[in-house]
Motif scaffolding. Sequence first.
Motif, PDB file in Angstrom:
ATOM      1  N   ALA A 235      -3.394  32.842  21.262  1.00  0.00           N
ATOM      2  CA  ALA A 235      -4.498  32.326  20.448  1.00  0.00           C
ATOM      3  C   ALA A 235      -4.091  31.195  19.521  1.00  0.00           C
ATOM      4  CB  ALA A 235      -5.085  33.473  19.618  1.00  0.00           C
ATOM      5  N   ALA A 237      -3.128  28.036  19.921  1.00  0.00           N
ATOM      6  CA  ALA A 237      -3.726  26.719  20.149  1.00  0.00           C
ATOM      7  C   ALA A 237      -5.179  26.671  19.705  1.00  0.00           C
ATOM      8  CB  ALA A 237      -3.599  26.340  21.623  1.00  0.00           C
ATOM      9  N   SER A 238      -5.953  27.704  20.031  1.00  0.00           N
ATOM     10  CA  SER A 238      -7.371  27.703  19.669  1.00  0.00           C
ATOM     11  C   SER A 238      -7.546  27.827  18.156  1.00  0.00           C
ATOM     12  CB  SER A 238      -8.101  28.844  20.387  1.00  0.00           C
ATOM     13  OG  SER A 238      -7.522  30.098  20.054  1.00  0.00           O
ATOM     14  N   GLY A 241      -6.961  24.628  16.236  1.00  0.00           N
ATOM     15  CA  GLY A 241      -8.049  23.656  16.310  1.00  0.00           C
ATOM     16  C   GLY A 241      -9.160  23.893  15.303  1.00  0.00           C
TER      17      GLY A 241
END
Length: 400
Positions: A235, A237-238, A241
Amino acid sequence: MSDVALRPARLSPADVLRVGAVGLSTRPMRVFLSALGIAIGIATMVAVVGISNSSKADLMVKLDHLGTDMLTVEAGAALDGGDETPKLPKGAVAMVSRIGPVHQVSALALLKDATVRRTQLVPAERNGGINVMAADPALLGAVSGGMAHGRWFTRATLAYPTVVLGHLAAERLAAKPGELVWIGEDRFTVIGVLEPVELAADLDTAALVGWQAAQKRLGFDGHPTRLYERSSDAAVASIRGVLSRTVNPQAPETVQVSRPSDALTAKAAASGSLTSLMLGLGAVALLVGGVGVANTMIISVLERRQEIGLRRSIGATRGQIRIQFLTEALLLSGLGGVIGALLGALGTFGFATAKGWQVVVPPWAVGGGLGSTVVIGMIAGLYPAVRASRLCPTEALGSG
């Protein structure tokens, strides 16, 4: 009687090795010095690769232990170019904790106006490079930290004048648990000393006080300077963002999000550049060793002209003479290669053991080193072997 064609006797592999070894055994000191050049080159190459891989293996173990799932959130530069650095909202921890995959979030605040001293007699400006920071109770787990001495904050000690020192801060203050230090104009009791923190190195030189104690005694306004967020690796990377918009929806551009484990990975990449440089130096040493082997073999041909003439006169062919001297060159370089590989492996073992690393000597490094000695030996011995095979037997016998 019919004429019978005479054919030269064929040398078996054992004969070739025996003849080549005899030539080396007659000049042990020269052989040792020539092999030493090869050994130094191979030892350098094997040790450089081994130490580099051992260092990377240790780094990977640390990353596995510390985790690559941590993100840090800090306030960036002001949009208007002013000197005042934007602050993170007071409710930033609560807002980030509402993101689904987040399972841990903690806050830290730098108290710029607070100084720490060993005694009240020390001038305030002489703080030894130690920063005073406010910490919440979840910080230790969020940064994968540990206690070298004493204990971490509890709900009871967070509001009282207690302090936890980074390991370098404790050394500079010469303070240990149970002793007092001055922060601002108040005395604080040292309750613990941290172990080195890999993912948050600035904590090593920090004096950490409880969040409530900092607000009550040091004029802390409650705005965090940095957040530490942990989630699953999948999780990261998400979450990365959306963190900026979550922390400061009004101005997400003023929020910086980073991944501390990336710095450790970059460190490994930087060490790879140094490894390439050292391999180049090892290759130069190996080339010099090859030149030494060639020089030894050329001198050997000049000194053994009578031996070559005698062998040719009793039936040795040019091919057998070439094989003899080429074998000597291969044995000479091979001897240096074996010694160099052993020295390189031992050097790696000693250095890695002293550092507390896992010892890693890649088989391809040893195999490549030994293979390169074969190539060096063939190149270095080819010209002397051809030169020896072209000697005229009568001239060679009369040269003594």
